[in-house]
Write a protein that holds these residues in place. Structure first.
Motif, mmCIF file in Angstrom:
data_model
loop_
_atom_site.group_PDB
_atom_site.id
_atom_site.type_symbol
_atom_site.label_atom_id
_atom_site.label_comp_id
_atom_site.label_asym_id
_atom_site.label_seq_id
_atom_site.Cartn_x
_atom_site.Cartn_y
_atom_site.Cartn_z
ATOM 1 N N TYR A 187 0.831 -1.195 0.000
ATOM 2 C CA TYR A 187 0.000 0.000 0.000
ATOM 3 C C TYR A 187 0.874 1.256 0.000
ATOM 4 N N PRO A 188 0.341 2.372 -0.521
ATOM 5 C CA PRO A 188 1.052 3.649 -0.357
ATOM 6 C C PRO A 188 1.236 3.960 1.125
ATOM 7 N N ALA A 189 2.381 4.485 1.482
ATOM 8 C CA ALA A 189 2.674 4.754 2.895
ATOM 9 C C ALA A 189 1.669 5.715 3.512
ATOM 10 N N SER A 190 1.103 6.608 2.708
ATOM 11 C CA SER A 190 0.146 7.581 3.235
ATOM 12 C C SER A 190 -1.131 6.916 3.742
ATOM 13 N N TRP A 191 -1.417 5.715 3.276
ATOM 14 C CA TRP A 191 -2.658 5.035 3.649
ATOM 15 C C TRP A 191 -2.668 4.586 5.107
ATOM 16 N N ILE A 192 -1.512 4.449 5.729
ATOM 17 C CA ILE A 192 -1.493 3.889 7.082
ATOM 18 C C ILE A 192 -1.493 4.969 8.160
ATOM 19 N N PRO A 203 0.287 4.353 16.037
ATOM 20 C CA PRO A 203 1.745 4.262 15.823
ATOM 21 C C PRO A 203 2.360 2.929 16.237
ATOM 22 N N ALA A 204 1.939 2.367 17.369
ATOM 23 C CA ALA A 204 2.544 1.105 17.819
ATOM 24 C C ALA A 204 2.267 -0.023 16.832
ATOM 25 N N LEU A 205 1.048 -0.066 16.270
ATOM 26 C CA LEU A 205 0.711 -1.090 15.284
ATOM 27 C C LEU A 205 1.410 -0.825 13.955
ATOM 28 N N ARG A 206 1.570 0.447 13.624
ATOM 29 C CA ARG A 206 2.294 0.816 12.400
ATOM 30 C C ARG A 206 3.714 0.243 12.430
ATOM 31 N N GLU A 207 4.381 0.422 13.568
ATOM 32 C CA GLU A 207 5.767 -0.025 13.683
ATOM 33 C C GLU A 207 5.869 -1.549 13.694
ATOM 34 N N ARG A 208 4.866 -2.196 14.238
ATOM 35 C CA ARG A 208 4.944 -3.644 14.426
ATOM 36 C C ARG A 208 4.536 -4.432 13.192
ATOM 37 N N TYR A 209 3.582 -3.913 12.419
ATOM 38 C CA TYR A 209 2.953 -4.747 11.387
ATOM 39 C C TYR A 209 3.172 -4.270 9.943
ATOM 40 N N PHE A 210 4.015 -3.269 9.739
ATOM 41 C CA PHE A 210 4.291 -2.808 8.380
ATOM 42 C C PHE A 210 5.791 -2.739 8.132
ATOM 43 N N MET A 211 6.185 -3.151 6.926
ATOM 44 C CA MET A 211 7.550 -2.955 6.441
ATOM 45 C C MET A 211 7.530 -1.792 5.460
ATOM 46 N N ARG A 212 8.555 -0.957 5.497
ATOM 47 C CA ARG A 212 8.603 0.217 4.623
ATOM 48 C C ARG A 212 9.583 0.005 3.478
ATOM 49 N N SER A 213 9.264 0.620 2.330
ATOM 50 C CA SER A 213 10.170 0.547 1.185
ATOM 51 C C SER A 213 11.453 1.305 1.509
ATOM 52 N N PRO A 267 6.815 6.204 -1.639
ATOM 53 C CA PRO A 267 6.978 5.377 -0.434
ATOM 54 C C PRO A 267 5.852 4.357 -0.314
ATOM 55 N N LEU A 268 6.230 3.098 -0.128
ATOM 56 C CA LEU A 268 5.261 2.013 -0.006
ATOM 57 C C LEU A 268 5.474 1.274 1.304
ATOM 58 N N VAL A 269 4.433 0.586 1.734
ATOM 59 C CA VAL A 269 4.532 -0.281 2.909
ATOM 60 C C VAL A 269 3.941 -1.633 2.545
ATOM 61 N N ARG A 270 4.343 -2.645 3.315
ATOM 62 C CA ARG A 270 3.764 -3.978 3.124
ATOM 63 C C ARG A 270 3.504 -4.611 4.478
#
Length: 297
Positions: A180-185, A190-200, A207-210
Motif C-alpha cells: 500500500y502507499p505509505a500515506s494510507w497507514i 503508531p505502535a501497530l504501524r511499527e509492528r505490522y508494516f515494512m517500509r520501502s 513510499p510504499l509499505v507492506r
C-alpha cells in the motif's frame, strides 16, 4: 412532440455522445442491467462518468476505438465471457481504509474478543475466525488481523484466521500482495504501524509499505460473489464484517445476503455492518449491540 420525434432526438443524443467519446444511454443501460443481474449492485447515474472513463481505458488496452466499440464487442460479438472480471471491477467501488469506522474495531477489542475468550475452556489455545465479506483491497481484513494479533500478544493467547472475500479478482490480487502507499497507514495507531508494516527503502519514488509476513500468514483472500446462492465458507465464524456494501443492493438482495451471512456465524457470533447500514440489520429483526453491530443467536 410525438413518439417518433422523441426517438429521433434520443438517437441523435446517443450519436452525439458516441462522437464525443462518451457512453451512450443504451450501452450504459446494458452495463447497469448486466451488473445488477450478476452482482446485485445497482449502478446510479452518479457512477456514469467513472464507468465511461474506465471503459475508454479498457478499450485503449484492447486497441478498440472507444466505449461504443467496446460495448459492441462485449454485448453483440461474444466478448462478454472474457470481459466479465473487468466489468465487475469497474463497477465496484473498491473503497476502504485501515481502521475505517474505528468504533467497530474498538468494540471488537474491548467487548467481542473478551466475550469470546470467556466462553472457551481454559488451558487450551483457541482459534478465532473472522470474515471480511467485502474485503476490497484488504485494508479491513488486515486491520482486524492487527487488532487480534495485538490482543493475542498481550494475552491470553489464542490463534486466529481472517478470511477476506471480494467479487473483484483484481482486488483479491491486490489484497494478497498487501502492498500500500505509505500515506494510507496514517489512521493506524503508531505502535501497530511499527509492528505490522515494512517500509520501502529510502529514496523510492513513491513510499510504499507492506504487511509483515507474520501477520499475512493469518489472512487469506478469495474471490466470491455475495449474491451467489451459497458461500463456500465455514459455518462457525465468530465475526463477519460486511460494511458499506449493502447500500448498493436493493432491499430484497440486502435481506438475502444478510440471512446467508448469518448462517455462517456460530451461535452468539457478531455481524458488523457499516454505520449507515445499521437500519438494514434493525429492519431484519437482528439484535443490535452497538451502531451497526449485531449479535446472532
Amino acid at each position: 412532440m410525438n413518439i417518433a420525434g422523441r426517438a429521433q432526438l434520443q438517437d441523435g443524443a446517443d450519436t452525439a455522445a458516441t462522437h464525443a467519446g462518451r457512453l451512450s444511454d443504451r450501452d450504459f443501460s446494458r452495463i447497469c442491467t448486466f451488473i445488477h443481474e450478476r452482482t446485485g449492485i445497482r449502478l446510479t447515474h452518479s457512477k456514469r462518468l467513472r464507468i465511461e472513463t474506465g471503459l475508454r481505458r479498457r478499450a485503449s488496452v484492447l486497441r478498440l476505438s472507444g466505449a461504443e466499440e467496446y460495448c459492441r464487442m462485449v454485448f453483440d460479438e461474444g466478448g462478454l465471457a472474457e470481459e466479465v472480471a473487468h466489468l465487475i471491477h469497474l463497477a465496484t467501488t473498491n473503497k476502504t481504509d485501515f481502521f475505517r469506522e474505528r468504533a467497530h474495531f474498538d468494540f471488537l477489542e474491548t467487548r467481542i474478543l473478551p466475550e469470546i475468550l470467556a466462553t472457551r475452556p481454559a488451558g487450551r489455545i483457541h482459534r478465532l475466525k473472522m470474515w471480511s465479506a467485502a474485503a476490497s483491497n484488504g485494508a479491513e481484513a488486515y486491520t482486524a488481523a492487527m487488532v487480534l494479533a495485538a490482543a493475542a500478544a498481550r494475552g491470553p493467547r489464542f490463534d486466529f484466521a481472517v478470511l477476506g472475500t471480494d467479487i473483484s479478482a483484481e482486488m483479491v490480487a491486490d489484497a494478497t500482495r498487501a502492498v500500500y502507499p505509505a500515506s494510507w497507514i496514517e489512521p493506524v495507531p503508531p505502535a501497530l504501524r511499527e509492528r505490522y508494516f515494512m517500509r520501502s527503502q529510502a529514496g523510492a519514488s513513491e513510499p510504499l509499505v507492506r504487511i509483515v509476513p507474520e501477520l499475512r500468514r493469518h489472512v487469506r483472500f478469495a474471490r466470491m460473489n455475495l449474491v451467489g446462492a451459497s458461500y463456500p465458507v465455514d459455518r462457525d465464524v465468530d465475526v463477519i464484517l460486511v460494511r458499506n456494501v449493502l447500500i448498493y443492493f436493493d432491499p430484497p438482495t440486502q435481506k438475502a445476503v444478510v440471512q446467508r451471512l448469518a448462517g455462517h456465524l456460530r451461535p452468539g457470533g457478531h455481524l458488523i455492518l457499516g454505520h449507515t447500514e445499521a437500519a438494514v440489520g434493525s429492519a431484519l429483526g437482528l439484535r443490535q449491540c452497538a451502531t451497526g453491530i449485531f449479535r446472532i443467536g
